[in-house]
Design an enzyme around this catalytic site. Structure first.
Site, PDB file in Angstrom:
ATOM      1  N   ARG A 196      -1.285   8.146   4.353  1.00 47.20           N
ATOM      2  CA  ARG A 196      -2.077   8.827   5.302  1.00 47.20           C
ATOM      3  C   ARG A 196      -1.092   9.035   6.758  1.00 47.20           C
ATOM      4  O   ARG A 196      -0.335   9.672   7.479  1.00 47.20           O
ATOM      5  CB  ARG A 196      -2.972   8.041   5.981  1.00 47.20           C
ATOM      6  N   ASN A 249      -2.715   3.755  10.569  1.00 53.05           N
ATOM      7  CA  ASN A 249      -2.665   4.449   9.530  1.00 53.05           C
ATOM      8  C   ASN A 249      -1.731   5.258   9.067  1.00 53.05           C
ATOM      9  O   ASN A 249      -1.278   5.833   8.144  1.00 53.05           O
ATOM     10  CB  ASN A 249      -4.260   4.379   8.627  1.00 53.05           C
ATOM     11  N   ASN A 274      43.760  11.064  20.857  1.00 50.92           N
ATOM     12  CA  ASN A 274      43.042  10.758  19.832  1.00 50.92           C
ATOM     13  C   ASN A 274      43.580  10.994  18.693  1.00 50.92           C
ATOM     14  O   ASN A 274      44.258  10.195  17.463  1.00 50.92           O
ATOM     15  CB  ASN A 274      42.349   9.488  20.100  1.00 50.92           C
ATOM     16  N   ASN A 323     -13.627  -4.476  10.930  1.00 49.17           N
ATOM     17  CA  ASN A 323     -12.850  -5.661  10.393  1.00 49.17           C
ATOM     18  C   ASN A 323     -11.030  -5.965  10.709  1.00 49.17           C
ATOM     19  O   ASN A 323     -10.703  -4.771  10.358  1.00 49.17           O
ATOM     20  CB  ASN A 323     -13.056  -5.609   8.771  1.00 49.17           C
ATOM     21  N   GLY A 368       0.990  -0.906  -0.187  1.00 44.72           N
ATOM     22  CA  GLY A 368      -0.350  -0.060   0.284  1.00 44.72           C
ATOM     23  C   GLY A 368       1.111   1.231   0.208  1.00 44.72           C
ATOM     24  O   GLY A 368       2.313   1.162   0.733  1.00 44.72           O
TER      25      GLY A 368
END
Ligand code: UD1
Ligand code: CA
Length: 454
Positions: free
Chosen positions: A16, A226, A385, A168, A12
Protein backbone atom coordinates in the site's frame (compact mmCIF):
# COMPACT_ATOMS: atom_id res chain seq x y z
CA UNK A 1 12.92 -5.58 32.00
CA UNK A 2 13.97 -9.04 33.11
CA UNK A 3 13.68 -12.08 30.90
CA UNK A 4 12.14 -10.22 27.99
CA UNK A 5 13.07 -10.34 24.34
CA UNK A 6 11.71 -8.00 21.69
CA UNK A 7 10.75 -9.27 18.23
CA UNK A 8 10.11 -6.59 15.60
CA UNK A 9 8.33 -7.52 12.36
CA UNK A 10 9.77 -5.69 9.37
CA UNK A 11 9.58 -8.19 6.50
CA UNK A 12 6.26 -7.17 4.95
CA UNK A 13 5.80 -6.18 1.32
CA UNK A 14 4.14 -2.84 2.17
CA UNK A 15 2.17 -2.94 -1.07
CA UNK A 16 0.00 0.00 0.00
CA UNK A 17 2.99 2.32 0.37
CA UNK A 18 3.89 1.93 -3.35
CA UNK A 19 7.62 2.34 -2.87
CA UNK A 20 10.98 0.96 -3.96
CA UNK A 21 12.06 1.17 -0.33
CA UNK A 22 11.16 -0.98 2.64
CA UNK A 23 8.28 0.60 4.55
CA UNK A 24 10.15 0.66 7.87
CA UNK A 25 12.79 2.87 6.22
CA UNK A 26 10.30 5.64 5.45
CA UNK A 27 10.82 8.73 7.58
CA UNK A 28 8.51 10.50 9.99
CA UNK A 29 9.51 13.15 12.51
CA UNK A 30 13.05 13.04 11.16
CA UNK A 31 13.83 9.39 11.77
CA UNK A 32 13.17 6.16 9.95
CA UNK A 33 10.13 4.31 11.28
CA UNK A 34 12.29 1.40 12.41
CA UNK A 35 14.60 3.79 14.28
CA UNK A 36 11.68 5.12 16.31
CA UNK A 37 10.58 1.60 17.17
CA UNK A 38 14.12 0.47 18.03
CA UNK A 39 14.82 3.50 20.22
CA UNK A 40 11.67 2.75 22.20
CA UNK A 41 12.26 -1.02 22.36
CA UNK A 42 15.79 -0.59 23.70
CA UNK A 43 14.28 0.93 26.86
CA UNK A 44 12.74 -2.45 27.62
CA UNK A 45 15.36 -4.94 26.55
CA UNK A 46 18.76 -5.15 24.93
CA UNK A 47 17.75 -8.44 23.24
CA UNK A 48 16.20 -7.26 20.02
CA UNK A 49 15.35 -9.46 17.04
CA UNK A 50 14.15 -8.09 13.71
CA UNK A 51 12.37 -10.21 11.11
CA UNK A 52 13.36 -9.08 7.63
CA UNK A 53 12.32 -10.35 4.20
CA UNK A 54 11.05 -7.99 1.51
CA UNK A 55 13.99 -5.66 0.67
CA UNK A 56 15.88 -7.25 3.57
CA UNK A 57 19.25 -5.89 2.44
CA UNK A 58 18.01 -2.31 2.73
CA UNK A 59 16.77 -2.89 6.27
CA UNK A 60 19.91 -4.75 7.32
CA UNK A 61 22.09 -1.91 6.05
CA UNK A 62 20.09 0.72 7.94
CA UNK A 63 20.15 -0.67 11.49
CA UNK A 64 22.60 -2.37 13.81
CA UNK A 65 22.93 -4.05 17.22
CA UNK A 66 20.01 -6.38 16.57
CA UNK A 67 19.74 -10.03 15.56
CA UNK A 68 18.20 -10.44 12.11
CA UNK A 69 15.84 -13.27 11.30
CA UNK A 70 15.04 -14.01 7.65
CA UNK A 71 11.48 -14.61 6.53
CA UNK A 72 12.05 -15.92 3.03
CA UNK A 73 8.47 -15.58 1.78
CA UNK A 74 5.99 -13.05 3.11
CA UNK A 75 3.05 -15.21 4.10
CA UNK A 76 1.67 -13.06 6.90
CA UNK A 77 2.42 -11.80 10.40
CA UNK A 78 2.04 -15.26 11.98
CA UNK A 79 4.42 -16.72 9.44
CA UNK A 80 6.87 -13.89 10.18
CA UNK A 81 6.96 -14.72 13.88
CA UNK A 82 7.28 -18.42 13.10
CA UNK A 83 10.51 -17.61 11.26
CA UNK A 84 12.00 -16.87 14.71
CA UNK A 85 11.19 -20.33 16.08
CA UNK A 86 14.69 -21.78 15.76
CA UNK A 87 16.39 -18.69 17.13
CA UNK A 88 14.04 -18.81 20.12
CA UNK A 89 14.31 -22.54 20.81
CA UNK A 90 15.26 -23.15 24.43
CA UNK A 91 14.10 -19.68 25.43
CA UNK A 92 11.38 -19.93 28.07
CA UNK A 93 10.83 -16.23 28.85
CA UNK A 94 8.43 -13.65 27.42
CA UNK A 95 8.62 -11.99 24.05
CA UNK A 96 7.27 -8.57 23.17
CA UNK A 97 6.20 -8.70 19.52
CA UNK A 98 5.73 -5.42 17.70
CA UNK A 99 5.46 -4.30 14.09
CA UNK A 100 8.04 -1.97 12.58
CA UNK A 101 5.30 0.41 11.43
CA UNK A 102 3.90 1.67 14.77
CA UNK A 103 6.44 4.40 15.58
CA UNK A 104 4.51 6.53 18.09
CA UNK A 105 4.37 3.93 20.83
CA UNK A 106 6.12 5.09 24.01
CA UNK A 107 8.42 3.12 26.30
CA UNK A 108 6.35 3.91 29.41
CA UNK A 109 3.26 2.44 27.73
CA UNK A 110 5.12 -0.73 26.78
CA UNK A 111 6.48 -1.06 30.32
CA UNK A 112 2.98 -0.74 31.79
CA UNK A 113 1.75 -3.30 29.25
CA UNK A 114 4.43 -5.85 30.16
CA UNK A 115 3.66 -5.33 33.87
CA UNK A 116 -0.06 -5.88 33.17
CA UNK A 117 0.84 -9.13 31.40
CA UNK A 118 2.94 -10.41 34.31
CA UNK A 119 0.62 -9.34 37.08
CA UNK A 120 -2.44 -10.80 35.33
CA UNK A 121 -0.70 -14.15 34.84
CA UNK A 122 -1.59 -14.19 31.11
CA UNK A 123 0.04 -16.47 28.57
CA UNK A 124 -0.56 -13.84 25.90
CA UNK A 125 -1.60 -10.19 25.99
CA UNK A 126 -2.48 -7.69 23.31
CA UNK A 127 -2.22 -3.91 23.40
CA UNK A 128 -5.40 -2.25 22.15
CA UNK A 129 -6.97 1.19 21.70
CA UNK A 130 -10.33 2.70 20.83
CA UNK A 131 -10.01 4.52 17.52
CA UNK A 132 -12.37 7.17 16.11
CA UNK A 133 -11.82 5.60 12.72
CA UNK A 134 -10.86 1.92 13.09
CA UNK A 135 -10.92 1.28 9.33
CA UNK A 136 -8.36 -1.31 8.23
CA UNK A 137 -7.39 -2.50 11.70
CA UNK A 138 -8.06 -5.87 13.31
CA UNK A 139 -10.97 -5.65 15.80
CA UNK A 140 -10.84 -6.90 19.39
CA UNK A 141 -13.64 -9.24 20.37
CA UNK A 142 -13.76 -9.45 24.17
CA UNK A 143 -15.54 -11.55 26.70
CA UNK A 144 -14.83 -9.37 29.72
CA UNK A 145 -13.01 -6.22 30.84
CA UNK A 146 -9.54 -7.77 30.87
CA UNK A 147 -9.79 -10.68 28.47
CA UNK A 148 -10.11 -11.23 24.75
CA UNK A 149 -11.79 -14.00 22.84
CA UNK A 150 -10.45 -13.23 19.35
CA UNK A 151 -9.15 -10.68 16.87
CA UNK A 152 -10.90 -10.32 13.53
CA UNK A 153 -9.15 -8.65 10.60
CA UNK A 154 -11.06 -5.83 8.90
CA UNK A 155 -11.25 -7.77 5.63
CA UNK A 156 -12.69 -10.82 7.34
CA UNK A 157 -15.14 -8.97 9.59
CA UNK A 158 -18.95 -9.09 9.52
CA UNK A 159 -20.83 -5.76 9.60
CA UNK A 160 -21.48 -6.42 13.29
CA UNK A 161 -17.77 -6.77 14.08
CA UNK A 162 -16.87 -3.75 11.96
CA UNK A 163 -18.83 -1.66 14.48
CA UNK A 164 -16.24 -2.47 17.16
CA UNK A 165 -13.94 0.50 17.65
CA UNK A 166 -11.37 -1.27 19.81
CA UNK A 167 -8.46 -2.26 17.58
CA UNK A 168 -5.42 -4.50 17.70
CA UNK A 169 -2.21 -2.43 17.81
CA UNK A 170 -0.21 -5.48 16.67
CA UNK A 171 1.83 -5.19 19.86
CA UNK A 172 1.72 -8.32 22.02
CA UNK A 173 3.49 -10.09 24.86
CA UNK A 174 3.63 -13.87 24.66
CA UNK A 175 5.09 -16.57 26.80
CA UNK A 176 7.51 -17.73 24.08
CA UNK A 177 6.98 -21.53 24.25
CA UNK A 178 3.19 -21.07 24.09
CA UNK A 179 3.54 -18.72 21.13
CA UNK A 180 5.56 -21.12 18.98
CA UNK A 181 3.41 -24.14 19.90
CA UNK A 182 0.31 -22.26 18.77
CA UNK A 183 1.80 -20.75 15.62
CA UNK A 184 2.30 -24.11 13.96
CA UNK A 185 -1.44 -24.70 14.28
CA UNK A 186 -2.82 -21.61 12.55
CA UNK A 187 -4.20 -21.76 9.01
CA UNK A 188 -4.45 -19.27 6.15
CA UNK A 189 -8.13 -19.70 5.32
CA UNK A 190 -8.92 -15.97 5.33
CA UNK A 191 -9.46 -13.11 2.86
CA UNK A 192 -5.72 -12.58 2.26
CA UNK A 193 -4.65 -16.25 2.44
CA UNK A 194 -2.07 -15.28 5.02
CA UNK A 195 -0.99 -16.79 8.31
CA UNK A 196 -2.27 -14.23 10.81
CA UNK A 197 -0.53 -13.75 14.14
CA UNK A 198 -3.91 -12.52 15.37
CA UNK A 199 -5.25 -16.07 15.07
CA UNK A 200 -2.95 -17.21 17.89
CA UNK A 201 -4.99 -15.01 20.23
CA UNK A 202 -8.28 -16.66 19.22
CA UNK A 203 -6.70 -20.10 19.40
CA UNK A 204 -5.42 -19.61 22.94
CA UNK A 205 -8.64 -17.97 24.16
CA UNK A 206 -10.62 -20.86 22.64
CA UNK A 207 -8.57 -23.27 24.74
CA UNK A 208 -9.53 -21.36 27.88
CA UNK A 209 -6.05 -19.89 28.23
CA UNK A 210 -5.89 -16.47 29.81
CA UNK A 211 -5.37 -13.84 27.10
CA UNK A 212 -5.14 -10.26 28.35
CA UNK A 213 -6.07 -7.03 26.59
CA UNK A 214 -4.49 -3.79 27.74
CA UNK A 215 -6.14 -0.68 26.37
CA UNK A 216 -4.08 2.51 25.98
CA UNK A 217 -5.75 5.86 26.60
CA UNK A 218 -3.91 7.82 23.95
CA UNK A 219 -5.04 6.10 20.77
CA UNK A 220 -2.49 8.16 18.84
CA UNK A 221 0.33 5.98 20.17
CA UNK A 222 -0.81 2.90 18.29
CA UNK A 223 -1.34 4.50 14.89
CA UNK A 224 0.10 2.16 12.28
CA UNK A 225 1.43 3.16 8.89
CA UNK A 226 0.39 1.36 5.75
CA UNK A 227 -0.08 4.28 3.33
CA UNK A 228 1.52 7.63 2.53
CA UNK A 229 -1.55 9.30 4.05
CA UNK A 230 -0.95 7.51 7.34
CA UNK A 231 2.75 8.40 7.14
CA UNK A 232 1.81 12.08 6.87
CA UNK A 233 -0.64 11.77 9.77
CA UNK A 234 1.99 10.21 12.03
CA UNK A 235 4.59 12.78 10.97
CA UNK A 236 2.16 15.50 12.00
CA UNK A 237 1.69 13.98 15.45
CA UNK A 238 5.46 13.69 15.91
CA UNK A 239 6.02 17.30 14.91
CA UNK A 240 3.36 18.46 17.32
CA UNK A 241 4.93 16.43 20.14
CA UNK A 242 8.41 17.78 19.35
CA UNK A 243 7.13 21.37 19.45
CA UNK A 244 5.31 20.67 22.71
CA UNK A 245 8.44 19.27 24.34
CA UNK A 246 10.58 22.22 23.16
CA UNK A 247 8.00 24.69 24.43
CA UNK A 248 7.94 22.87 27.77
CA UNK A 249 11.70 23.45 27.89
CA UNK A 250 11.38 27.19 27.29
CA UNK A 251 11.55 27.64 23.52
CA UNK A 252 9.00 30.04 21.97
CA UNK A 253 7.34 28.58 18.88
CA UNK A 254 4.94 31.14 17.53
CA UNK A 255 3.03 28.75 15.26
CA UNK A 256 3.59 25.06 16.03
CA UNK A 257 1.17 24.13 13.23
CA UNK A 258 3.57 25.29 10.52
CA UNK A 259 6.83 24.51 12.32
CA UNK A 260 8.70 21.34 11.34
CA UNK A 261 11.36 20.23 13.81
CA UNK A 262 12.99 16.79 13.71
CA UNK A 263 13.18 14.51 16.73
CA UNK A 264 16.94 14.93 17.33
CA UNK A 265 17.08 18.75 17.11
CA UNK A 266 18.13 20.63 20.26
CA UNK A 267 17.15 24.24 20.95
CA UNK A 268 18.13 26.42 23.91
CA UNK A 269 15.91 28.42 26.23
CA UNK A 270 14.28 31.69 25.10
CA UNK A 271 15.05 31.09 21.46
CA UNK A 272 12.16 32.14 19.21
CA UNK A 273 11.06 30.11 16.20
CA UNK A 274 8.78 32.06 13.86
CA UNK A 275 6.08 30.49 11.61
CA UNK A 276 6.95 28.18 8.71
CA UNK A 277 10.43 27.25 9.82
CA UNK A 278 12.01 23.84 9.15
CA UNK A 279 14.79 22.57 11.42
CA UNK A 280 16.04 19.11 10.55
CA UNK A 281 18.58 16.43 11.36
CA UNK A 282 20.99 16.92 14.23
CA UNK A 283 20.79 20.70 14.35
CA UNK A 284 21.71 22.34 17.66
CA UNK A 285 20.62 25.94 18.38
CA UNK A 286 21.74 27.97 21.41
CA UNK A 287 19.76 30.28 23.70
CA UNK A 288 18.09 33.61 22.84
CA UNK A 289 18.48 32.93 19.13
CA UNK A 290 15.78 33.71 16.57
CA UNK A 291 14.90 31.79 13.42
CA UNK A 292 12.58 33.70 11.12
CA UNK A 293 10.04 32.39 8.66
CA UNK A 294 10.75 30.22 5.62
CA UNK A 295 14.24 29.25 6.69
CA UNK A 296 15.42 25.65 6.46
CA UNK A 297 18.25 24.45 8.68
CA UNK A 298 19.73 20.96 8.41
CA UNK A 299 22.49 19.33 10.50
CA UNK A 300 23.93 22.67 11.59
CA UNK A 301 25.00 24.43 14.74
CA UNK A 302 23.69 27.93 15.50
CA UNK A 303 25.15 29.86 18.44
CA UNK A 304 23.31 31.77 21.14
CA UNK A 305 21.77 35.16 20.24
CA UNK A 306 22.27 34.51 16.54
CA UNK A 307 19.46 35.72 14.30
CA UNK A 308 18.56 33.92 11.09
CA UNK A 309 16.30 36.19 9.04
CA UNK A 310 13.69 35.10 6.50
CA UNK A 311 14.29 32.61 3.72
CA UNK A 312 17.73 31.20 4.60
CA UNK A 313 18.98 27.71 3.73
CA UNK A 314 21.67 26.48 6.13
CA UNK A 315 23.07 22.97 5.64
CA UNK A 316 26.01 21.24 7.38
CA UNK A 317 27.28 24.54 8.74
CA UNK A 318 28.50 25.90 12.07
CA UNK A 319 27.56 29.41 13.10
CA UNK A 320 28.91 31.29 16.11
CA UNK A 321 27.18 33.53 18.64
CA UNK A 322 25.64 36.96 17.96
CA UNK A 323 25.71 36.34 14.22
CA UNK A 324 23.17 37.77 11.81
CA UNK A 325 22.26 35.83 8.66
CA UNK A 326 19.91 36.68 5.81
CA UNK A 327 17.40 37.38 4.58
CA UNK A 328 17.89 34.90 1.74
CA UNK A 329 21.36 33.60 2.49
CA UNK A 330 22.59 30.10 1.59
CA UNK A 331 25.25 28.38 3.68
CA UNK A 332 26.41 24.87 2.86
CA UNK A 333 29.10 22.17 2.88
CA UNK A 334 30.83 23.02 6.12
CA UNK A 335 30.49 26.80 6.06
CA UNK A 336 31.59 28.30 9.37
CA UNK A 337 30.89 31.80 10.70
CA UNK A 338 32.77 33.26 13.67
CA UNK A 339 31.05 35.18 16.48
CA UNK A 340 29.40 38.48 15.53
CA UNK A 341 29.83 37.84 11.80
CA UNK A 342 27.18 39.27 9.48
CA UNK A 343 25.96 37.65 6.28
CA UNK A 344 23.25 39.51 4.42
CA UNK A 345 20.89 39.32 1.46
CA UNK A 346 21.61 36.83 -1.31
CA UNK A 347 25.00 35.71 -0.06
CA UNK A 348 26.08 32.12 -0.78
CA UNK A 349 28.81 30.59 1.33
CA UNK A 350 30.17 27.16 0.39
CA UNK A 351 32.92 25.29 2.24
CA UNK A 352 34.31 28.56 3.57
CA UNK A 353 35.23 29.99 6.96
CA UNK A 354 34.49 33.59 7.94
CA UNK A 355 36.26 34.85 11.08
CA UNK A 356 34.71 36.76 13.97
CA UNK A 357 33.27 40.16 13.08
CA UNK A 358 33.58 39.61 9.32
CA UNK A 359 30.81 41.02 7.14
CA UNK A 360 29.42 40.10 3.76
CA UNK A 361 26.18 41.99 3.54
CA UNK A 362 24.99 41.76 -0.06
CA UNK A 363 25.05 39.53 -3.13
CA UNK A 364 28.29 37.57 -2.81
CA UNK A 365 29.60 34.10 -3.61
CA UNK A 366 32.28 32.85 -1.22
CA UNK A 367 33.46 29.33 -2.07
CA UNK A 368 36.52 27.42 -0.82
CA UNK A 369 37.64 30.56 1.01
CA UNK A 370 39.38 31.06 4.33
CA UNK A 371 38.53 34.54 5.51
CA UNK A 372 39.99 36.05 8.68
CA UNK A 373 38.54 38.35 11.33
CA UNK A 374 36.93 41.75 10.75
CA UNK A 375 37.11 41.44 6.98
CA UNK A 376 34.69 43.50 4.90
CA UNK A 377 33.39 41.84 1.77
CA UNK A 378 31.66 44.39 -0.48
CA UNK A 379 28.48 43.86 -2.46
CA UNK A 380 28.81 41.58 -5.46
CA UNK A 381 32.19 40.04 -4.55
CA UNK A 382 32.86 36.65 -6.08
CA UNK A 383 35.54 34.11 -5.35
CA UNK A 384 36.20 32.53 -8.74
CA UNK A 385 37.10 29.14 -7.28
CA UNK A 386 36.53 26.88 -10.30
CA UNK A 387 38.60 26.80 -13.48
CA UNK A 388 36.37 24.27 -15.19
CA UNK A 389 38.45 21.34 -13.94
CA UNK A 390 39.60 22.02 -10.38
CA UNK A 391 38.51 24.04 -7.36
CA UNK A 392 41.05 26.49 -5.90
CA UNK A 393 41.28 28.22 -2.51
CA UNK A 394 41.09 31.91 -1.68
CA UNK A 395 42.66 33.28 1.50
CA UNK A 396 41.72 36.69 2.87
CA UNK A 397 43.64 37.73 5.97
CA UNK A 398 42.34 39.67 9.00
CA UNK A 399 41.12 43.22 8.52
CA UNK A 400 41.16 43.19 4.70
CA UNK A 401 38.63 45.26 2.73
CA UNK A 402 37.41 43.78 -0.53
CA UNK A 403 35.72 46.49 -2.60
CA UNK A 404 32.37 46.08 -4.28
CA UNK A 405 32.02 43.94 -7.39
CA UNK A 406 35.50 42.46 -7.22
CA UNK A 407 36.42 39.03 -8.51
CA UNK A 408 39.10 37.10 -6.64
CA UNK A 409 40.46 34.58 -9.11
CA UNK A 410 41.71 31.62 -7.10
CA UNK A 411 44.18 30.49 -5.99
CA UNK A 412 44.88 33.87 -4.49
CA UNK A 413 45.77 35.46 -1.14
CA UNK A 414 44.79 38.91 0.11
CA UNK A 415 47.15 40.07 2.86
CA UNK A 416 46.29 41.46 6.27
CA UNK A 417 44.58 44.89 6.24
CA UNK A 418 44.94 45.12 2.43
CA UNK A 419 42.40 47.01 0.30
CA UNK A 420 40.98 45.86 -3.01
CA UNK A 421 39.57 48.68 -5.10
CA UNK A 422 35.97 48.24 -6.25
CA UNK A 423 35.52 46.46 -9.56
CA UNK A 424 38.91 44.72 -9.49
CA UNK A 425 39.70 41.36 -11.03
CA UNK A 426 42.40 40.08 -8.70
CA UNK A 427 44.65 37.42 -10.21
CA UNK A 428 47.78 37.85 -8.09
CA UNK A 429 48.41 37.79 -4.35
CA UNK A 430 48.04 41.16 -2.61
CA UNK A 431 50.65 41.95 0.07
CA UNK A 432 49.49 43.05 3.53
CA UNK A 433 48.55 46.70 4.06
CA UNK A 434 48.58 47.50 0.35
CA UNK A 435 45.95 48.69 -2.13
CA UNK A 436 45.28 46.63 -5.23
CA UNK A 437 43.52 48.13 -8.22
CA UNK A 438 42.95 45.77 -11.12
CA UNK A 439 40.58 47.25 -13.65
CA UNK A 440 40.73 49.12 -16.95
CA UNK A 441 41.36 52.84 -16.56
CA UNK A 442 38.44 55.09 -17.36
CA UNK A 443 38.69 57.19 -20.53
CA UNK A 444 36.40 60.21 -20.94
CA UNK A 445 36.02 61.25 -24.59
CA UNK A 446 34.73 64.79 -24.28
CA UNK A 447 32.28 65.94 -26.93
CA UNK A 448 32.01 62.41 -28.34
CA UNK A 449 28.21 62.56 -28.59
CA UNK A 450 28.19 65.83 -30.47
CA UNK A 451 30.79 64.55 -32.93
CA UNK A 452 28.78 61.39 -33.60
CA UNK A 453 25.59 63.34 -34.32
CA UNK A 454 27.36 65.15 -37.20
C1 UD1 B 1 -1.80 -5.83 11.40
C2 UD1 B 1 -2.74 -6.75 12.21
C3 UD1 B 1 -4.01 -5.99 12.57
C4 UD1 B 1 -3.64 -4.72 13.35
C5 UD1 B 1 -2.63 -3.87 12.56
C6 UD1 B 1 -2.14 -2.75 13.46
C7 UD1 B 1 -2.41 -9.05 11.41
C8 UD1 B 1 -2.95 -10.13 10.56
N1 UD1 B 1 -3.09 -7.91 11.39
O1 UD1 B 1 -2.46 -5.49 10.20
O2 UD1 B 1 -4.85 -6.79 13.36
O3 UD1 B 1 -4.81 -3.97 13.64
O4 UD1 B 1 -1.50 -4.67 12.17
O5 UD1 B 1 -1.28 -1.88 12.80
O6 UD1 B 1 -1.44 -9.26 12.08
N2 UD1 B 1 5.05 -8.44 8.25
C9 UD1 B 1 6.09 -9.34 8.10
N3 UD1 B 1 5.91 -10.42 7.30
C10 UD1 B 1 4.74 -10.68 6.67
C11 UD1 B 1 3.68 -9.75 6.82
C12 UD1 B 1 3.86 -8.65 7.63
O7 UD1 B 1 7.17 -9.14 8.67
O8 UD1 B 1 4.67 -11.69 5.97
C13 UD1 B 1 5.27 -7.26 9.10
C14 UD1 B 1 5.15 -5.96 8.34
O9 UD1 B 1 6.41 -5.56 7.83
C15 UD1 B 1 4.63 -4.99 9.41
C16 UD1 B 1 3.87 -5.89 10.36
O10 UD1 B 1 4.28 -7.22 10.10
O11 UD1 B 1 5.67 -4.34 10.09
C17 UD1 B 1 2.37 -5.77 10.21
O12 UD1 B 1 2.01 -6.11 8.87
P1 UD1 B 1 0.95 -5.27 8.05
O13 UD1 B 1 0.81 -5.87 6.71
O14 UD1 B 1 1.27 -3.83 8.14
O15 UD1 B 1 -0.36 -5.60 8.89
P2 UD1 B 1 -1.72 -4.78 8.96
O16 UD1 B 1 -2.52 -5.04 7.76
O17 UD1 B 1 -1.43 -3.37 9.30
CA1 CA C 1 0.44 -2.14 9.48
Amino acid sequence: MQNLRVLILAAGKSTRMKSKYAKVLQRAGGRRLIEHVLTTARNLSPDIFVVVGHLADQVKAAISEVTFIDQKEQLGTGHAVLAARETFSGYAGDVLVMPGDVPLIEAATLEAFVRFHHEGGFCASVLTADLENPHGYGRIVRHNANEVSSIVEHRDATPEILKIREINSSIYVFHAPVLFESLVKIRNNNAQHEYYLTDVIGLLAGRKQKVGAFKVHSAEEVLGINTRQELAAVDRVMRRKKCESLMADGVTITDPETTYIDADVQIGMDTVIYPSVQIYGHTVIGEDAAIHSFSRILDSKIGSRTVVLEGCVIVDSAIGEDVSIGPYAHLRMGATLGDSAKVGNFVEIKKSALGAGTKSMHLAYLGDATIGKNVNIGAGVITCNYDGVNKHPTVIEDGAFVGTDSQLIAPVRIGKDAYIAAGSSITEDVPPESLAIARGRQVNKEGWVRTRKK
